[in-house]
Enzyme design. Structure first.
Site, mmCIF file in Angstrom:
data_model
loop_
_atom_site.group_PDB
_atom_site.id
_atom_site.type_symbol
_atom_site.label_atom_id
_atom_site.label_comp_id
_atom_site.label_asym_id
_atom_site.label_seq_id
_atom_site.Cartn_x
_atom_site.Cartn_y
_atom_site.Cartn_z
ATOM 1 C CD GLU A 257 -2.907 -1.268 0.361
ATOM 2 O OE1 GLU A 257 -3.116 -0.281 -0.365
ATOM 3 O OE2 GLU A 257 -3.547 -2.327 0.250
ATOM 4 C CB CYS A 291 -1.757 7.365 1.391
ATOM 5 S SG CYS A 291 -3.203 6.592 2.130
#
Ligand code: NAD
Length: 532
Positions: A257, A291
């Site tokens: 991720e 993010c």
């Protein structure tokens, strides 16, 4: 770095359960409050031997944990959720001190993490439990079933920006699926990681269900090499590549991720007030250190100027600081200030204009919200992850151009669209793992949805049923129910039986090529579909 390293010869055994206090010399490091520079805590730098020992303990615990079954595990995870919830203020305080983010934001990330923990625990049985499946016609005498079994020990490597929510997206799902976990938190937030592991110990006592190893990148690399059954990594794309390379040495599977450069698209029929409000929050919340934060906005030319005015007005109401009115805190990682400074300076030097903020907005610890327009698409402020409270806004001809520019980036984590009518169509065409329509980042808080990206944002999924399966292997089982009249898996098979198979195949599949032909579509439509 906001961490300092030192050697101490009298280790605190409570702080370092992996080292024999009688003999060891333990290297330690400090976590620092990025808003004040104060020391928050001191933690051991765990070396290779410590990490291996932790993984061994986790492996010794794995059978006990898997053996509890779905109900037993759910009971433990429910109790853990209760402990975290009752001590929420304490946890939020550690998050606040180590990251600098406001208490309210710390509470929001913990609330979402608890929700994921609840969902993972209560849905594991349904998603992973044994299911009968059709054996098909050729092997109709078999009973077929599939179930998803725990891998064993999962290594979780986490970042600092959401030090509870982000790793919990892996930890909760890995535990619910029946694995034990060794967690390496960011060197900037070791106290948060330790707090989480300690809180689970209150429920499971001596069982090494969730252990924390602290330290820098070397500790993470040691975890990759320690023989775990999977690494769940969340962090930057550059580190993700290193993690993958290290894991390749032992064929350890990984879920990555990584970073993002999320775009928000504003259509001509969008609710502009709502779009500007969401763009501001998506871009500036957590000081832009998200993010899936909004880093670029593409706005239909008919509404561009009005949108920029609204966003600028909103941005002026937000400031970074430590006072009670501050909506955002400091940059958690001082090194990130250089990246933000470079991106803003480059954007302005290449013809961009700061409607709010600009070069002078980047201070020593804090960055004030910055809205940039007319920034060239090939500047770093548009192509690279900035990870600060800055956003670029660009005028586009229509939403087709917005989709094209969004998809031109190398990242593909999340995206958002503000539109009255065309949300689903546009969402499908965006090459990102997740899209919010008429909101930002909502997908992260919906436990049933998979979370993850494509391209340089990584691969694999956490959250939801996909997130549970990510920490398992599929186990396929057939059980012969009766002797087949047509036994295909024997050397005694006769030519007549082969002819029967051919006849059966013709009946089952042979007509397929005689079905009417599909209508021809223009080539462009097909290409567009593939890209979407
Ligand atoms: P980072 O890559 O610097 O560090 C992440 C973790 O990896 C840390 O624990 C670090 O100690 C460890 N590490 C460093 N080198 C290692 C190595 N060689 N082997 C193993 N582990 C190693 O990232 P960061 O600065 O902590 O976090 C910010 C980044 O994380 C941003 O790029 C952000 O977009 C990304 N992020 C992604 C998601 C997501 O879900 N996609 C969520 C949060 C943050």
């Amino acid at each position: 770095m906001t961490t300092r390293t030192s050697d101490q010869t009298t280790p605190d055994p409570a702080a370092d359960p992996t080292t024999d206090p009688a003999t060891a010399s333990v290297k330690t490091f400090e976590s620092i409050n990025p808003a004040t520079g104060d020391v928050v805590g001191t933690h051991p730098v765990h070396g290779e031997a410590d990490v291996h020992a932790a993984v061994e303990r986790a492996r010794a615990t794995a059978d006990w944990w898997a053996g509890l079954g779905f109900d037993g595990r759910q009971e433990v995870l429910t109790q853990w959720r209760g402990v975290i919830t009752r001590r929420l203020a304490q946890l939020c305080d550690v998050v606040h001190q180590e990251t600098g983010k406001p208490h309210g934001d710390a509470q929001l990330e913990c609330a979402l993490a608890i929700d994921h923990l609840a969902w993972a625990g209560s849905h594991a049985a349904k998603v992973l439990g044994r299911k009968r499946v059709s054996p098909g016609l050729l092997l109709a005498n078999q009973a077929a079933s599939v179930e998803y079994l725990p891998l064993g020990v999962v290594g979780v490597i986490g970042p600092w920006n959401y030090p509870v929510f982000t790793p919990m997206g892996s930890i909760a799902y890995a535990l619910a699926a029946g694995n034990t976990v060794v967690f390496k938190p960011s060197e900037l937030t070791p106290g948060v990681g330790t707090w989480l592991a300690d809180s689970l110990r209150e429920v499971v006592g001596d069982h090494d269900l969730l252990q924390v190893v602290t330290g820098y990148g070397e500790t993470g690399a040691a975890l990759c090499r320690a023989g775990v059954d999977k690494i769940a990594f969340t962090g930057s794309t550059a580190t993700g590549k290193r993690v993958m390379a290290t894991c390749a040495e032992t064929l350890t599977p990984v879920v990555i991720e990584a970073g993002g450069k999320d775009a928000l698209l504003v259509d001509e029929d969008a609710d502009l007030d709502a779009a500007a409000d969401a763009a501001a929050w998506g871009a500036f919340a957590n000081a832009g250190q998200t993010c899936a934060g909004v880093e670029r906005v593409y706005v239909h030319e008919r509404v561009h100027d009005r949108f920029v005015d609204l966003l600028a007005a909103k941005a002026r109401t937000v400031h970074a600081g430590v006072d009670v009115d501050a909506k955002i805190g400091p940059m958690t990682m001082p090194g990130q200030l250089d990246v933000v400074r470079r991106h803003v300076a480059d954007a302005l030097a290449r013809g961009g204009r700061a409607v709010v903020g600009g070069n002078e907005a980047v201070g020593d610890r804090f960055v004030q919200p910055t809205v940039l327009v007319e920034v060239p698409e090939d500047s770093e402020a548009v192509t690279e992850e900035t990870f600060g409270p800055t956003v670029t806004v660009r005028r586009v001809r229509d939403m087709d151009e917005a989709v094209e520019l969004t998809n031109a980036g190398k990242y593909g984590l999340g995206s958002a669209i503000f539109t009255a009518k065309r949300g689903d169509d546009l969402a499908r065409r965006l090459r990102t793992g997740m899209t919010s329509i008429n909101s930002v980042i909502s997908f992260a808080g919906v436990p049933t949805l998979p979370f993850g990206g494509v391209g340089d944002s990584g691969f694999g999924r956490i959250h939801g049923p996909d997130g549970l399966r990510e920490f398992t292997f599929a186990k396929a089982v057939t059980r012969q129910r009766f002797k087949a009249p047509l036994n295909l898996t024997t050397f005694d098979r006769t030519p007549e039986q082969d002819t029967m198979v051919a006849t059966l195949l013709l009946a089952l599949h042979g007509r397929a090529s005689q079905l009417p032909k599909l209508p021809r579509r223009p080539l462009e439509t097909i290409r567009g579909r593939r890209r979407g």
